[in-house]
Design an enzyme around this catalytic site. Structure first.
Site, PDB file in Angstrom:
ATOM      1  N   ASP A 135     -78.641  57.008  40.097  1.00  0.00           N
ATOM      2  CA  ASP A 135     -77.554  57.346  39.178  1.00  0.00           C
ATOM      3  C   ASP A 135     -78.159  57.700  37.821  1.00  0.00           C
ATOM      4  O   ASP A 135     -78.500  56.822  37.031  1.00  0.00           O
ATOM      5  CB  ASP A 135     -76.601  56.151  39.050  1.00  0.00           C
ATOM      6  CG  ASP A 135     -75.326  56.494  38.281  1.00  0.00           C
ATOM      7  OD1 ASP A 135     -75.378  57.379  37.410  1.00  0.00           O
ATOM      8  OD2 ASP A 135     -74.295  55.849  38.534  1.00  0.00           O
ATOM      9  N   ARG A 162     -74.433  37.822  48.289  1.00  0.00           N
ATOM     10  CA  ARG A 162     -74.134  37.430  49.662  1.00  0.00           C
ATOM     11  C   ARG A 162     -75.377  36.805  50.283  1.00  0.00           C
ATOM     12  O   ARG A 162     -76.499  37.287  50.093  1.00  0.00           O
ATOM     13  CB  ARG A 162     -73.677  38.640  50.495  1.00  0.00           C
ATOM     14  CG  ARG A 162     -72.264  39.113  50.166  1.00  0.00           C
ATOM     15  CD  ARG A 162     -71.222  38.099  50.590  1.00  0.00           C
ATOM     16  NE  ARG A 162     -69.848  38.518  50.337  1.00  0.00           N
ATOM     17  CZ  ARG A 162     -69.147  38.221  49.250  1.00  0.00           C
ATOM     18  NH1 ARG A 162     -69.716  37.505  48.274  1.00  0.00           N
ATOM     19  NH2 ARG A 162     -67.901  38.625  49.119  1.00  0.00           N
ATOM     20  N   GLU A 187     -71.408  29.602  55.568  1.00  0.00           N
ATOM     21  CA  GLU A 187     -70.779  28.760  54.557  1.00  0.00           C
ATOM     22  C   GLU A 187     -69.600  28.012  55.170  1.00  0.00           C
ATOM     23  O   GLU A 187     -68.821  28.610  55.927  1.00  0.00           O
ATOM     24  CB  GLU A 187     -70.317  29.611  53.365  1.00  0.00           C
ATOM     25  CG  GLU A 187     -71.471  30.284  52.644  1.00  0.00           C
ATOM     26  CD  GLU A 187     -71.039  31.095  51.428  1.00  0.00           C
ATOM     27  OE1 GLU A 187     -69.817  31.168  51.156  1.00  0.00           O
ATOM     28  OE2 GLU A 187     -71.916  31.658  50.753  1.00  0.00           O
ATOM     29  N   HIS A 226     -70.941  28.516  46.178  1.00  0.00           N
ATOM     30  CA  HIS A 226     -70.210  29.779  46.042  1.00  0.00           C
ATOM     31  C   HIS A 226     -69.165  29.691  44.921  1.00  0.00           C
ATOM     32  O   HIS A 226     -67.997  30.051  45.104  1.00  0.00           O
ATOM     33  CB  HIS A 226     -69.541  30.163  47.365  1.00  0.00           C
ATOM     34  CG  HIS A 226     -69.341  31.645  47.513  1.00  0.00           C
ATOM     35  ND1 HIS A 226     -69.435  32.294  48.717  1.00  0.00           N
ATOM     36  CD2 HIS A 226     -69.052  32.612  46.597  1.00  0.00           C
ATOM     37  CE1 HIS A 226     -69.204  33.595  48.552  1.00  0.00           C
ATOM     38  NE2 HIS A 226     -68.967  33.809  47.273  1.00  0.00           N
TER      39      HIS A 226
END
Length: 276
Positions: A117, A178, A207, A226
């Site tokens: 980008d 993740r 999890e 988390h």
């Protein structure tokens, strides 16, 4: 989906949609939407990652163990972020928020995303915005590695034995994206062999994580459940976005961040919900 009569929308409280069968929802004309990691959520996760990087660099788990045991008082065991290189993998809302927060610490920033980008490189600096093909180059420089990229077939197991081998000695790894981005056995080996200084993990492939996991008993691992994005600001912004989509659904309007809009748009526009 078939058990809930009249189900029209599955809305994720947050960004991740790995647990939703989008094709099945589309076949049933059920909209699927999420709340991208921007605003309060991105800021909250970015703050957790900065906190984790500082805690690892200052060896906070070991420092707490030292004072509790009464040994090694005042032993210099930490290092600063100043002058280190931060490697940021993923430059979405969270990755950009993290980059902005790391700048005042005097870190050199290197960042990549799934596709190069040029505009982002102009905005954040020439070392930011390259494509995923530049991962090996980034890993060789990253004293502190921050994972901010979505989990998919391309990124699953991104940090494996070969990837960890490229990193500088005593680097730190911070993951609040993740769990599947990291091969945890490879991470354990890198930690056990002293090649990494530490790892901060807010996410795991399974999890809740097994409490007997060897990762959780290590003094060089900082682990949380988390909760990097679980703050007052994050939950307020998510709730507002979700409520706004519910209002749009009632009015038969286009939903924001609907990932299967093309499949369900005709059904929603033609069948606005009624109150009550």
């Amino acid at each position: 989906m078939d058990r809930v009569r009249g189900l029209r929308l599955i809305h994720q409280w947050g960004a991740g949609l790995e647990g939703v069968d989008i094709a099945a929802a589309s076949a049933r004309r059920i909209a699927v939407a999420n709340v991208p990691s921007t605003g309060g959520n991105a800021d909250s996760v970015a703050e957790w990652c900065v906190m984790a990087a500082i805690a690892l660099s200052r060896r906070l788990p070991s420092a707490l163990e030292t004072i509790r045991s009464g040994t090694g008082w005042g032993a210099p065991i930490g290092r600063t972020l100043l002058g280190r290189t931060a490697g940021i993998v993923g430059l979405g809302g969270i990755g950009q928020a993290r980059a902005i927060r790391l700048m005042p610490f005097g870190m050199r920033l290197v960042g990549i995303k799934r596709r190069a980008d040029a505009a982002m490189a102009n905005h954040l600096g020439s070392r930011m915005g390259g494509g995923l093909e530049r991962l090996p180059e980034l890993l060789r420089q990253a004293d502190d590695l921050f994972l901010c990229i979505p989990l998919n077939d391309q990124t699953h197991g991104l940090m494996n034995e070969a990837a960890f081998a490229l990193m500088p000695p005593e680097a730190c790894v911070v993951n609040a994206a993740r769990g599947g981005l990291i091969e945890h056995q490879a991470l354990l080996r890198a930690l056990s062999e002293g090649r990494l200084m530490g790892a901060a993990l807010d996410v795991f492939e399974q999890e809740p994580v097994d409490p007997s996991s060897p990762l959780l008993s290590r003094p060089d691992v900082l682990a949380t459940a988390h909760i990097a994005g679980v703050t007052d600001a994050s939950y307020l912004s998510i709730a507002q976005a979700l409520a706004d989509n519910l209002r749009k659904l009632q009015a038969g309007e286009r939903l924001r961040n609907c990932v299967n809009w093309d499949a369900v748009s005709g059904s929603i526009a033609a069948r606005p919900a009624t109150r009550g």
